[in-house]
Design a protein around this motif. Structure first.
Motif, PDB file in Angstrom:
ATOM      1  N   UNK A 185       0.789  -1.014   0.183  1.00 40.47           N
ATOM      2  CA  UNK A 185       0.069   0.104   0.179  1.00 40.47           C
ATOM      3  C   UNK A 185       0.925   1.228  -0.290  1.00 40.47           C
ATOM      4  N   UNK A 186       0.310   2.271  -0.625  1.00 45.57           N
ATOM      5  CA  UNK A 186       0.869   3.763  -0.636  1.00 45.57           C
ATOM      6  C   UNK A 186       0.179   4.713  -0.217  1.00 45.57           C
ATOM      7  N   UNK A 187       0.299   5.159   1.067  1.00 51.77           N
ATOM      8  CA  UNK A 187      -0.444   6.258   1.690  1.00 51.77           C
ATOM      9  C   UNK A 187       0.060   7.623   1.680  1.00 51.77           C
ATOM     10  N   UNK A 188      -0.472   8.717   1.127  1.00 51.92           N
ATOM     11  CA  UNK A 188      -0.091   9.821   1.214  1.00 51.92           C
ATOM     12  C   UNK A 188      -0.739  10.698   2.569  1.00 51.92           C
ATOM     13  N   UNK A 189      -0.271  11.154   3.346  1.00 52.51           N
ATOM     14  CA  UNK A 189      -0.768  11.891   4.622  1.00 52.51           C
ATOM     15  C   UNK A 189       0.064  13.444   4.407  1.00 52.51           C
ATOM     16  N   UNK A 190      -0.925  14.058   4.782  1.00 50.95           N
ATOM     17  CA  UNK A 190      -0.758  15.669   5.150  1.00 50.95           C
ATOM     18  C   UNK A 190      -0.972  15.917   6.441  1.00 50.95           C
ATOM     19  N   UNK A 191       0.285  16.508   7.188  1.00 50.43           N
ATOM     20  CA  UNK A 191       0.151  16.902   8.502  1.00 50.43           C
ATOM     21  C   UNK A 191      -0.462  18.350   8.437  1.00 50.43           C
ATOM     22  N   UNK A 192      -1.690  18.416   8.835  1.00 47.58           N
ATOM     23  CA  UNK A 192      -2.250  19.810   8.766  1.00 47.58           C
ATOM     24  C   UNK A 192      -2.473  20.307   9.999  1.00 47.58           C
ATOM     25  N   UNK A 193      -2.722  21.477  10.264  1.00 52.44           N
ATOM     26  CA  UNK A 193      -2.852  22.160  11.561  1.00 52.44           C
ATOM     27  C   UNK A 193      -4.013  21.537  12.344  1.00 52.44           C
ATOM     28  N   UNK A 194      -4.812  20.897  11.695  1.00 50.87           N
ATOM     29  CA  UNK A 194      -5.895  20.101  12.357  1.00 50.87           C
ATOM     30  C   UNK A 194      -5.774  18.734  12.564  1.00 50.87           C
ATOM     31  N   UNK A 195      -4.542  18.116  12.356  1.00 50.54           N
ATOM     32  CA  UNK A 195      -4.174  16.945  12.629  1.00 50.54           C
ATOM     33  C   UNK A 195      -3.704  16.366  11.178  1.00 50.54           C
ATOM     34  N   UNK A 196      -3.200  14.935  11.231  1.00 51.48           N
ATOM     35  CA  UNK A 196      -3.063  14.276  10.089  1.00 51.48           C
ATOM     36  C   UNK A 196      -4.177  13.823   9.145  1.00 51.48           C
ATOM     37  N   UNK A 197      -4.131  14.384   7.935  1.00 56.92           N
ATOM     38  CA  UNK A 197      -5.318  13.768   6.964  1.00 56.92           C
ATOM     39  C   UNK A 197      -4.757  12.962   6.011  1.00 56.92           C
ATOM     40  N   UNK A 198      -5.554  11.883   5.607  1.00 52.52           N
ATOM     41  CA  UNK A 198      -5.190  11.181   4.321  1.00 52.52           C
ATOM     42  C   UNK A 198      -5.413  11.747   3.003  1.00 52.52           C
ATOM     43  N   UNK A 199      -4.564  11.917   2.282  1.00 53.72           N
ATOM     44  CA  UNK A 199      -4.640  12.635   1.360  1.00 53.72           C
ATOM     45  C   UNK A 199      -4.857  11.547   0.047  1.00 53.72           C
ATOM     46  N   UNK A 200      -4.403  10.513   0.061  1.00 46.15           N
ATOM     47  CA  UNK A 200      -4.514   9.308  -1.165  1.00 46.15           C
ATOM     48  C   UNK A 200      -4.043   8.187  -0.205  1.00 46.15           C
ATOM     49  N   UNK A 201      -4.757   7.010  -0.909  1.00 42.66           N
ATOM     50  CA  UNK A 201      -4.504   5.468  -0.328  1.00 42.66           C
ATOM     51  C   UNK A 201      -4.546   4.624  -1.583  1.00 42.66           C
ATOM     52  N   UNK A 202      -3.534   4.081  -1.933  1.00 46.60           N
ATOM     53  CA  UNK A 202      -3.593   3.066  -3.054  1.00 46.60           C
ATOM     54  C   UNK A 202      -3.373   1.635  -2.408  1.00 46.60           C
ATOM     55  N   UNK A 203      -4.231   0.561  -2.537  1.00 50.28           N
ATOM     56  CA  UNK A 203      -3.871  -0.563  -1.998  1.00 50.28           C
ATOM     57  C   UNK A 203      -3.645  -1.423  -3.197  1.00 50.28           C
ATOM     58  N   UNK A 204      -2.605  -2.564  -2.974  1.00 49.94           N
ATOM     59  CA  UNK A 204      -2.380  -3.466  -3.928  1.00 49.94           C
ATOM     60  C   UNK A 204      -0.823  -2.885  -4.488  1.00 49.94           C
ATOM     61  N   UNK A 205      -0.957  -3.036  -5.900  1.00 50.14           N
ATOM     62  CA  UNK A 205       0.182  -2.417  -6.318  1.00 50.14           C
ATOM     63  C   UNK A 205       0.217  -1.184  -6.013  1.00 50.14           C
ATOM     64  N   UNK A 206       1.423  -0.631  -5.495  1.00 49.28           N
ATOM     65  CA  UNK A 206       1.337   0.719  -4.887  1.00 49.28           C
ATOM     66  C   UNK A 206       2.801   1.286  -5.242  1.00 49.28           C
ATOM     67  N   UNK A 207       2.731   1.990  -6.313  1.00 49.51           N
ATOM     68  CA  UNK A 207       3.834   2.913  -7.047  1.00 49.51           C
ATOM     69  C   UNK A 207       4.021   3.946  -6.181  1.00 49.51           C
ATOM     70  N   UNK A 208       5.396   4.314  -6.243  1.00 46.81           N
ATOM     71  CA  UNK A 208       6.016   5.574  -5.364  1.00 46.81           C
ATOM     72  C   UNK A 208       5.390   6.903  -5.699  1.00 46.81           C
ATOM     73  N   UNK A 209       5.099   6.877  -7.065  1.00 48.70           N
ATOM     74  CA  UNK A 209       4.225   8.314  -7.355  1.00 48.70           C
ATOM     75  C   UNK A 209       2.735   8.147  -7.490  1.00 48.70           C
ATOM     76  N   UNK A 210       2.105   8.755  -6.295  1.00 48.55           N
ATOM     77  CA  UNK A 210       0.529   8.621  -6.433  1.00 48.55           C
ATOM     78  C   UNK A 210      -0.146   9.658  -7.395  1.00 48.55           C
ATOM     79  N   UNK A 211       0.470  10.380  -8.017  1.00 48.96           N
ATOM     80  CA  UNK A 211       0.035  11.362  -8.812  1.00 48.96           C
ATOM     81  C   UNK A 211      -0.747  10.637  -9.947  1.00 48.96           C
ATOM     82  N   UNK A 212      -0.410   9.570 -10.333  1.00 46.58           N
ATOM     83  CA  UNK A 212      -0.854   9.030 -11.767  1.00 46.58           C
ATOM     84  C   UNK A 212      -2.328   8.908 -11.811  1.00 46.58           C
TER      85      UNK A 212
END
Length: 132
Positions: free
Chosen positions: A105-132
């Motif tokens: 899995x590849x998860x992109x997390x933003x550390x915001x002033x309101x706490x950590x937020x999940x920006x993206x989550x890809x399960x299975x084949x998890x390439x390094x670049x989530x912007x695809x």
């Protein structure tokens, strides 16, 4: 200045709503057979990190954490030890929540002033670049 949110500014109800949204997404994608990619609709401020995991028998191992440049934070810097602890915790929690038992899995997390937020989550084949 640390990018880790202060406990006073974090809104726990926001985190619960976000986790509920991710859980609904997981149930929908499981039933529909669509690719397992979650993308937050919320604009997230704060430094972002890409967290790679490998899961076997429901045990999630964080294999890498990489800073991600954003418009607000173009000079991505490596996370502090405290930020790494937050990132590992939130990623493992969301993977448990969506029932991820085996694979990458590849998860992109933003550390915001309101706490950590999940920006993206890809399960299975998890390439390094989530912007695809």
């Amino acid at each position: 200045m640390s990018s880790t949110p202060s406990p006073d500014s974090a809104d726990p109800s926001m985190a619960f709503r976000e986790l509920a949204e991710v859980e609904i997404w997981a149930e929908h994608t499981e039933a529909s057979g669509h690719p397992r990619l979650y993308v937050s609709e919320e604009a997230l401020d704060g430094p972002a990190f890409s967290v790679g995991t490998s899961t076997r028998n429901g045990m999630h191992q964080v294999v890498d954490i990489a800073p991600r440049p954003t418009e607000d934070h173009p000079r991505a810097t490596p996370p502090t030890e405290a930020e790494c602890a937050v990132l590992r915790s939130v990623v493992r929690a969301v993977l448990d929540l969506v029932g991820h038992e085996t694979g990458l899995a590849r998860t992109q997390v933003a550390l915001t002033a309101r706490g950590p937020r999940i920006a993206r989550l890809r399960l299975g084949d998890a390439p390094r670049d989530l912007s695809e």
